[in-house]
Design a protein around this motif. Structure first.
Motif, mmCIF file in Angstrom:
data_model
loop_
_atom_site.group_PDB
_atom_site.id
_atom_site.type_symbol
_atom_site.label_atom_id
_atom_site.label_comp_id
_atom_site.label_asym_id
_atom_site.label_seq_id
_atom_site.Cartn_x
_atom_site.Cartn_y
_atom_site.Cartn_z
ATOM 1 N N SER A 1 116.499 -13.590 9.812
ATOM 2 C CA SER A 1 117.077 -14.924 9.906
ATOM 3 C C SER A 1 116.538 -15.817 8.799
ATOM 4 O O SER A 1 115.601 -15.453 8.070
ATOM 5 C CB SER A 1 116.746 -15.552 11.263
ATOM 6 O OG SER A 1 115.345 -15.820 11.340
ATOM 7 N N ARG A 2 117.111 -16.998 8.661
ATOM 8 C CA ARG A 2 116.627 -17.903 7.615
ATOM 9 C C ARG A 2 115.150 -18.224 7.797
ATOM 10 O O ARG A 2 114.370 -18.170 6.847
ATOM 11 C CB ARG A 2 117.450 -19.199 7.612
ATOM 12 C CG ARG A 2 116.973 -20.200 6.572
ATOM 13 C CD ARG A 2 117.903 -21.384 6.451
ATOM 14 N NE ARG A 2 117.404 -22.340 5.470
ATOM 15 C CZ ARG A 2 118.073 -23.426 5.086
ATOM 16 N NH1 ARG A 2 119.259 -23.672 5.588
ATOM 17 N NH2 ARG A 2 117.546 -24.247 4.193
ATOM 18 N N SER A 50 111.915 -14.874 16.594
ATOM 19 C CA SER A 50 113.147 -14.935 15.813
ATOM 20 C C SER A 50 113.391 -13.563 15.192
ATOM 21 O O SER A 50 112.504 -12.704 15.178
ATOM 22 C CB SER A 50 113.058 -15.986 14.710
ATOM 23 O OG SER A 50 114.290 -16.098 14.025
ATOM 24 N N HIS A 51 114.582 -13.394 14.648
ATOM 25 C CA HIS A 51 114.861 -12.195 13.868
ATOM 26 C C HIS A 51 114.177 -12.310 12.504
ATOM 27 O O HIS A 51 114.217 -13.366 11.869
ATOM 28 C CB HIS A 51 116.370 -12.005 13.679
ATOM 29 C CG HIS A 51 117.057 -11.465 14.894
ATOM 30 N ND1 HIS A 51 117.033 -10.131 15.220
ATOM 31 C CD2 HIS A 51 117.758 -12.083 15.869
ATOM 32 C CE1 HIS A 51 117.706 -9.939 16.341
ATOM 33 N NE2 HIS A 51 118.159 -11.101 16.754
ATOM 34 N N GLN A 92 121.425 -12.939 12.960
ATOM 35 C CA GLN A 92 121.175 -14.377 12.984
ATOM 36 C C GLN A 92 121.195 -14.959 11.571
ATOM 37 O O GLN A 92 120.592 -14.410 10.655
ATOM 38 C CB GLN A 92 119.828 -14.654 13.653
ATOM 39 C CG GLN A 92 119.591 -16.109 13.991
ATOM 40 C CD GLN A 92 118.297 -16.285 14.761
ATOM 41 O OE1 GLN A 92 117.230 -15.953 14.267
ATOM 42 N NE2 GLN A 92 118.384 -16.790 15.975
ATOM 43 N N SER A 93 121.890 -16.061 11.401
ATOM 44 C CA SER A 93 122.026 -16.824 10.158
ATOM 45 C C SER A 93 123.020 -16.212 9.176
ATOM 46 O O SER A 93 123.266 -16.794 8.116
ATOM 47 C CB SER A 93 120.672 -17.026 9.449
ATOM 48 O OG SER A 93 119.736 -17.681 10.279
ATOM 49 N N GLU A 94 123.605 -15.054 9.488
ATOM 50 C CA GLU A 94 124.630 -14.486 8.616
ATOM 51 C C GLU A 94 125.965 -15.219 8.817
ATOM 52 O O GLU A 94 126.184 -15.862 9.846
ATOM 53 C CB GLU A 94 124.831 -13.000 8.918
ATOM 54 C CG GLU A 94 123.638 -12.116 8.608
ATOM 55 C CD GLU A 94 123.917 -10.646 8.891
ATOM 56 O OE1 GLU A 94 125.112 -10.289 9.001
ATOM 57 O OE2 GLU A 94 122.951 -9.870 9.011
#
Length: 230
Positions: A99-100, A95-96, A158-160
């Motif tokens: 990210s969350r 994942s990034h 990611q997640s933004e």
């Protein structure tokens, strides 16, 4: 009068939804047996065997799993991600970092994984601590995957919050073009994570609800096995 009609409609929809849930079938086909006396001393070989058997039985995407994390305040969140590997070091996923899930793992480096393979009526739950692979290993793991995986990583953010689907389409098109043009392109922030298990449970469903649950619990350098009531 309008409020009464709305209430009646909501009641009817609730009854219909509950009837739908009660009517859904669960394990109405033959399921494999689980002979716990033949289980290996450690969970990894059994996990690999079960995933292979789920794939051979036709389970779609048997390498997908639920990943549960929690933030600094203990608020949980869960999502479905893809398993990249499972070896002596742990269960791998990516994942990034921003990210969350990346932020939550930075705050609380523990997680749980859940695999469900309904074709064979099996579940596997994995709990443990999580660490980050180094940047070189993370990029190498990403580049072993498909161009689509690289393109998704190159999009980033990611997640933004997203302004519009058009904005996503433009970013995705550019990322796909770059992934094909530069298959070795670096995706900053993309991180390979490793979950180091301290508990792994194997669940074999049974149509008569006599489910078999075998739990592995790490004790020092070895594993203890316990049968659990369903």
């Amino acid at each position: 009068m309008a409020d009464h009609r709305a209430d009646d409609q909501e009641t009817a929809e609730s009854h219909a939804f509950r009837a739908l849930l009660r009517g859904l079938r669960v394990w109405d086909h033959e399921l494999p047996a689980f002979d716990v006396s033949r289980a290996p001393d450690a969970p990894l070989p059994l996990f690999r065997q079960w995933l292979r058997e789920a794939a051979a039985a036709g389970q779609p995407e048997p390498h997908t799993m639920a990943l549960a994390t929690a933030d600094a305040a203990g608020n949980p969140s869960v999502r479905t991600v893809m398993l990249h590997d499972a070896d002596e070091r742990g269960w791998h996923f990516g994942s990034h970092r921003g990210s969350r899930k990346g932020r939550e793992l930075a705050a609380r480096p523990r997680a749980a994984l859940g695999f469900y393979w309904p074709v064979v009526g099996r579940q596997v739950r994995v709990h443990g601590t999580v660490s980050e692979a180094g940047a070189e290993e993370s990029q190498a793991a990403l580049h072993r995957r498909s161009p689509g995986a690289l393109a998704a990583a190159l999009v980033g953010r990611q997640s933004e919050a997203l302004g519009s689907t058009d904005e996503l389409a433009r970013a995705s098109d550019a990322a796909w073009e770059r992934a094909h043009r530069e298959p070795g392109a670096a995706a900053p922030g993309w991180t390979e994570y490793l979950l180091h298990p301290d508990e792994v449970e194997f669940f074999q469903g049974d149509a008569r609800r006599r489910h078999v649950r075998l739990n592995y619990l790490r004790e020092g350098g070895s594993w203890r096995q316990d049968l659990l009531w369903p």
